[in-house]
Design an enzyme around this catalytic site. Structure first.
Site, short mmCIF file in Angstrom:
data_model
loop_
_atom_site.label_atom_id
_atom_site.label_comp_id
_atom_site.label_asym_id
_atom_site.label_seq_id
_atom_site.Cartn_x
_atom_site.Cartn_y
_atom_site.Cartn_z
N LYS A 48 7.44 6.97 1.39
CA LYS A 48 6.29 6.62 0.54
C LYS A 48 5.78 7.87 -0.18
O LYS A 48 5.46 7.83 -1.38
CB LYS A 48 5.18 5.99 1.40
CG LYS A 48 5.52 4.56 1.82
CD LYS A 48 4.65 4.01 2.94
CE LYS A 48 5.25 2.66 3.40
NZ LYS A 48 4.57 2.05 4.54
N ASP A 71 -1.86 -2.21 0.58
CA ASP A 71 -0.91 -3.00 1.37
C ASP A 71 -1.16 -4.50 1.18
O ASP A 71 -0.29 -5.31 1.48
CB ASP A 71 -1.13 -2.69 2.87
CG ASP A 71 -0.02 -1.87 3.48
OD1 ASP A 71 1.11 -1.93 2.97
OD2 ASP A 71 -0.29 -1.17 4.47
N GLN A 79 -0.23 3.01 8.54
CA GLN A 79 1.11 2.56 8.91
C GLN A 79 1.08 1.75 10.20
O GLN A 79 0.45 2.15 11.18
CB GLN A 79 2.03 3.79 9.06
CG GLN A 79 3.49 3.45 9.26
CD GLN A 79 4.14 2.78 8.06
OE1 GLN A 79 3.75 3.00 6.91
NE2 GLN A 79 5.13 1.94 8.30
#
Ligand code: GUN
Length: 302
Positions: free
Chosen positions: A54, A121, A98
């Site tokens: 990322k 997200d 995460q």
């Protein structure tokens, strides 16, 4: 005739080129730099590898990015404080925690603490609701489903009026992609069926699909007889079935297998995504796209 192989690697590279131009333009005309923070708690090897990917993508696009790696024993209260700090930081437009988190931390509480307008997200309940409502309300589509939609559209498959069958009902892939496909508008407007572990005759449902999206997490679940000739097959499964020595680096790397029996399926399908190199590269790319969108919204850029 063998299926066309849909390369997520190539389509992701195309979208990243488009984003690179958009980011340069934002900087030049408005002085705005998209900012992304990732918070990783612990050192789960798969998570470390995802987070590294990322940041590599964010750097290539010219983002401002912070990789905030925290120890495994970070308390939930301290994680919530960190999130609050980034919620208030005007340089940060996207916050990603995460997953999975260590067992002592309540994942739901953590995801709920992220400002929905920085939730790149798309996991916050507010964004799940916005997706259900659809249209302009749908602010951040979750990255993997958004990537699947791009793969289908950019491969030239018509979704409007198509029979789309989704295998799997997870919150991260199955439920949101089913919702995206049933919205009105481009790249959607499909007739959607979701099959899952409680479904009878899963094979018969799959066989009707013009577009078959498989996100079950079961290696080789979908057999060639389940596929309608000419269908578009999107395989979201990333199952680690063993290890092998990398030819490039000599290090041990996981052997990945999808949820579809690829070798047999490619003889029947019209198009199919490989594993790896299909859906995987799209997820990070859509995270970048969401962060650019968030930066624009925060700066009031159309
Ligand atoms: N873990 C595996 N995939 C993802 C993802 O897309 N987002 C987050 N936050 N964690 C993940």
């Amino acid at each position: 005739m063998a299926a066309k192989i849909i390369s997520g690697t190539e389509i992701a590279a195309q979208i990243r080129e488009e984003l690179k131009k958009e980011v340069a333009d934002m900087k030049e005309k408005h002085g705005v730099v998209p900012g992304l923070v990732t918070i990783l708690v612990g050192k789960n090897p798969a998570s470390v590898s995802y987070v590294t990917g990322k940041h590599k993508a964010a750097d290539e696009l010219g983002f401002f990015s912070i990789q905030d790696d925290q120890p495994e024993d970070l308390s939930e209260a301290d994680l919530l404080k960190l999130i609050d700090k980034y919620n208030k930081d005007p340089k940060v437009h996207g916050i990603l925690v995460q997953l999975p988190l260590p067992k002592h931390i309540d994942e739901k509480r953590v995801l709920n603490a992220i400002d929905p307008d920085k939730d790149v997200d798309g996991f916050h309940p507010v964004n799940v609701g916005r997706l259900m409502i659809g249209g302009k309300e749908a602010k951040f589509l979750p990255c993997t489903p958004a990537g699947i939609q791009e793969l289908i559209v950019r491969s030239g498959f018509e979704t409007a009026g198509a029979e789309v069958v989704v295998v799997g009902r997870s919150n991260i892939v199955g439920k949101p992609i089913a919702n995206i496909m049933l919205q009105k508008g481009k790249g959607a407007n499909a007739t959607v069926t979701v099959v899952h572990t409680g479904t009878k005759n899963m094979d018969a449902h799959c066989k009707r699909a013009d577009i078959l999206i498989v996100a079950a997490g079961v290696p080789g679940l979908v057999k060639p007889e389940w596929i309608k000739p000419g269908a578009c097959v999107i395989d979201v499964g990333v199952n680690r079935v063993g290890e092998k020595k990398s030819e490039k680096t000599g290090k041990m790397v996981p052997i990945l297998k999808g949820d579809v029996d690829f070798d047999a399926a490619k003889e029947i399908a019209g198009a199919i995504t490989p594993v790896p190199g299909g859906v995987g590269p799209m997820t990070i790319t859509m995270l970048m796209k969401n962060t650019v969108k968030s930066a624009k919204t925060h700066a009031g850029i159309e």
